[in-house]
Design a protein around this motif. Structure first.
Motif, PDB file in Angstrom:
ATOM      1  N   ASN A 132      75.184 -31.840  49.170  1.00 34.36           N
ATOM      2  CA  ASN A 132      74.357 -32.663  50.055  1.00 34.36           C
ATOM      3  C   ASN A 132      74.488 -32.274  51.524  1.00 34.36           C
ATOM      4  OD1 ASN A 132      73.809 -33.962  47.694  1.00 34.36           O
ATOM      5  ND2 ASN A 132      74.253 -36.022  48.457  1.00 34.36           N
ATOM      6  N   TYR A 145      72.201 -33.041  55.445  1.00 34.19           N
ATOM      7  CA  TYR A 145      71.195 -33.882  56.079  1.00 34.19           C
ATOM      8  C   TYR A 145      70.772 -33.253  57.406  1.00 34.19           C
ATOM      9  CZ  TYR A 145      72.910 -37.161  52.631  1.00 34.19           C
ATOM     10  OH  TYR A 145      73.267 -37.742  51.441  1.00 34.19           O
ATOM     11  N   GLN A 161      72.161 -44.208  47.726  1.00 30.95           N
ATOM     12  CA  GLN A 161      70.858 -43.792  47.229  1.00 30.95           C
ATOM     13  C   GLN A 161      69.838 -44.890  47.523  1.00 30.95           C
ATOM     14  OE1 GLN A 161      71.978 -43.791  42.896  1.00 30.95           O
ATOM     15  NE2 GLN A 161      70.120 -44.961  42.698  1.00 30.95           N
ATOM     16  N   VAL A 173      68.206 -32.678  52.799  1.00 24.47           N
ATOM     17  CA  VAL A 173      67.477 -33.933  52.958  1.00 24.47           C
ATOM     18  C   VAL A 173      67.071 -34.045  54.422  1.00 24.47           C
ATOM     19  CG1 VAL A 173      67.530 -36.441  52.770  1.00 24.47           C
ATOM     20  CG2 VAL A 173      68.773 -35.052  51.101  1.00 24.47           C
ATOM     21  N   THR A 207      61.003 -38.797  53.546  1.00 22.66           N
ATOM     22  CA  THR A 207      61.987 -37.717  53.580  1.00 22.66           C
ATOM     23  C   THR A 207      61.383 -36.440  53.011  1.00 22.66           C
ATOM     24  OG1 THR A 207      62.886 -38.287  51.400  1.00 22.66           O
ATOM     25  CG2 THR A 207      63.920 -39.320  53.306  1.00 22.66           C
ATOM     26  N   ALA A 241      63.572 -29.951  58.261  1.00 23.35           N
ATOM     27  CA  ALA A 241      63.368 -29.726  56.828  1.00 23.35           C
ATOM     28  C   ALA A 241      61.924 -29.325  56.545  1.00 23.35           C
ATOM     29  CB  ALA A 241      63.730 -30.993  56.052  1.00 23.35           C
ATOM     30  N   THR A 246      59.328 -37.224  49.452  1.00 24.78           N
ATOM     31  CA  THR A 246      59.733 -38.516  48.887  1.00 24.78           C
ATOM     32  C   THR A 246      59.571 -39.600  49.944  1.00 24.78           C
ATOM     33  OG1 THR A 246      62.056 -38.222  49.527  1.00 24.78           O
ATOM     34  CG2 THR A 246      61.427 -37.472  47.316  1.00 24.78           C
ATOM     35  N   TYR A 298      66.371 -43.870  57.710  1.00 21.46           N
ATOM     36  CA  TYR A 298      67.072 -43.417  56.510  1.00 21.46           C
ATOM     37  C   TYR A 298      68.488 -43.979  56.433  1.00 21.46           C
ATOM     38  CZ  TYR A 298      68.688 -40.258  52.853  1.00 21.46           C
ATOM     39  OH  TYR A 298      69.204 -39.738  51.670  1.00 21.46           O
ATOM     40  N   THR A 309      62.883 -33.190  50.834  1.00 23.98           N
ATOM     41  CA  THR A 309      64.049 -32.690  50.126  1.00 23.98           C
ATOM     42  C   THR A 309      63.735 -31.361  49.454  1.00 23.98           C
ATOM     43  OG1 THR A 309      63.476 -33.894  48.096  1.00 23.98           O
ATOM     44  CG2 THR A 309      64.886 -35.027  49.675  1.00 23.98           C
ATOM     45  N   GLN A 355      62.555 -44.876  44.940  1.00 23.10           N
ATOM     46  CA  GLN A 355      62.149 -43.588  45.515  1.00 23.10           C
ATOM     47  C   GLN A 355      60.782 -43.213  44.965  1.00 23.10           C
ATOM     48  OE1 GLN A 355      64.329 -39.771  44.628  1.00 23.10           O
ATOM     49  NE2 GLN A 355      64.718 -39.850  46.834  1.00 23.10           N
ATOM     50  N   SER A 379      71.518 -28.749  48.873  1.00 18.69           N
ATOM     51  CA  SER A 379      70.342 -29.614  48.797  1.00 18.69           C
ATOM     52  C   SER A 379      70.099 -30.201  50.179  1.00 18.69           C
ATOM     53  CB  SER A 379      70.558 -30.729  47.776  1.00 18.69           C
ATOM     54  OG  SER A 379      69.468 -31.616  47.757  1.00 18.69           O
ATOM     55  N   SER A 387      65.876 -27.310  48.008  1.00 16.32           N
ATOM     56  CA  SER A 387      67.079 -26.491  47.877  1.00 16.32           C
ATOM     57  C   SER A 387      67.075 -25.375  48.902  1.00 16.32           C
ATOM     58  CB  SER A 387      67.165 -25.903  46.469  1.00 16.32           C
ATOM     59  OG  SER A 387      67.236 -26.921  45.492  1.00 16.32           O
TER      60      SER A 387
END
Length: 408
Positions: free
Chosen positions: A213, A215, A59, A137, A118, A221, A233, A144, A120, A63, A135, A122
């Protein structure tokens, strides 16, 4: 050798040599006590280092997020509030306002080392008849992956994130019945839809993370979540990880964002660390007291046994200060000798434990941390404890009347 030593050292070493059985027992007691302190301290340091490594590689340290939306009551022309009840609005997925300028300002800070915007949100992952909530990202891998070490958790494939690529958790891949090079259909509530190819499968050691998770590339995204050109974020790493909370508060005070540090989001972790530190401190305290009482008890017996010798030394002109120093030297020597042996014993036990006791998969339980400062501190603490423990017997020895002692 003794002629090169001060009188106090010569007498102290002679007394210890004459009572060698007592000396062996007390040095053995100090050795065991220091070994326990070294072993517990090094093991705790290794556990903390392992916890922090796992937390910081999965993490961001800080953030930055958009501030929460707040509902405000309507007012009439005369200032009268129209709505009696104000409900908290649904928190939509929002991009950070002027995120490019904020990211540039973060890169200019000397206490910030890496900045990664980033996106992010759902989505729903579908493959055949199987579907799972996920989720997403979206990120730039070059930045990253310096913050969240996703490649370190890779168990299959490669950490390649192109326009139509996706990295998924191991549990999600299992639930979808998918593997490397398989395609999944990703759909979002905002109408975004994309068929993506699995290029890598990661295992974070956490079932919840492995189930949700995923990516993807930043632009992928942005397209799926209808945030073209936006960022939800901004993830940061800082030079001093323990200053993350203070830096986050400072950023939130000057920028129109909400700033969460890894310290505030892992409060339970720090509670557990503090509990471990408290337990270790109490163990050190009680072990130190046991060592001190043991040294004091032996030296009290030595004073009683050496009363005539002390009286003769006093009659020959030895001052009270010299007698006092003789027993203080004995306490210091006992403490230092025990600490040297105890440090070696504790370090050896830790190396054996680290080598032979492993997790089920064969990996280490915790990293081996043997810092020179730990041994130096243990030696200094044990020596000081020995000197302080010898203080009362030394004062008693120095107060002996030489005539009464010789007649004794």
């Amino acid at each position: 050798m003794n002629r090169w030593l001060p009188f106090e050292w010569t007498a102290a070493l002679r007394f210890l040599a004459d009572g060698r059985m007592q000396t062996v027992f007390i040095v053995g007691g100090v050795t065991i006590g220091v070994a326990v302190i070294v072993f517990m301290s090094a093991m705790l340091a290794g556990l903390q280092a392992n916890f922090i490594r796992r937390v910081l590689t999965s993490q961001p340290q800080i953030q930055l997020l958009p501030r929460e939306e707040v509902a405000r009551p309507l007012r009439g022309a005369d200032g009268v509030i129209e709505g009696a009840v104000v409900q908290r609005p649904t928190q939509r997925i929002l991009a950070i306002d002027q995120w490019q300028a904020i990211a540039a300002a973060m890169r200019a800070r000397p206490d910030v080392t890496v900045v990664a915007p980033t996106v992010t949100g759902s989505a729903l992952a579908v493959r055949g008849d199987a579907s799972r909530s996920i989720s997403i990202v979206g990120m730039d891998p070059a930045q990253y992956f310096r913050i969240v070490r996703v490649p370190d958790y890779l168990v299959a494939g490669e950490a390649r994130v192109g326009t139509d690529d996706i990295l998924v958790g191991a549990e999600l891949a299992r639930n979808l019945g998918a593997g490397i090079a398989d395609k999944i259909n990703v759909t979002t509530a905002r109408g975004g839809q994309r068929i993506l190819t699995i290029t890598g499968i990661v295992d974070f050691g956490n079932k919840g993370a492995n189930e949700r998770n995923t990516y993807v590339a930043l632009r992928t995204a942005q397209s799926l979540l209808d945030l073209i050109g936006g960022a939800t974020t901004i993830d940061l790493t800082v030079a001093d990880i323990y200053a993350a909370d203070a830096i986050a508060r400072e950023i939130a005070a000057v920028a129109p964002v909400k700033a969460d540090s890894w310290i505030s989001t892992n409060a339970q972790f720090f509670t557990a660390v503090r509990a471990q530190q408290t337990s270790n401190t109490l163990i050190r305290l009680f072990v130190g007291l046991s060592v001190a009482f043991g040294i004091a008890a032996v030296l009290v017996v030595s004073v009683i046994q050496r009363s005539k010798d002390i009286g003769i030394l006093r009659a020959m002109g030895a001052s009270r200060a010299r007698i006092l120093r003789i027993f203080l030297v004995q306490g210091g020597v006992l403490g230092f000798a025990g600490s040297a042996l105890g440090s070696a014993l504790g370090a050896g036990a830790l190396v054996v434990w680290h080598r032979w006791f492993r997790q089920v998969d064969g990996s280490e339980l915790f990293p081996l941390v043997l810092e020179p400062s730990l041994f130096a501190a243990s030696a200094a603490l044990a020596t000081l404890t020995g000197v302080l423990a010898a203080l009362a017997p030394a004062v008693r020895a120095a107060s002996i009347d030489p005539v009464d002692a010789i007649r004794g």
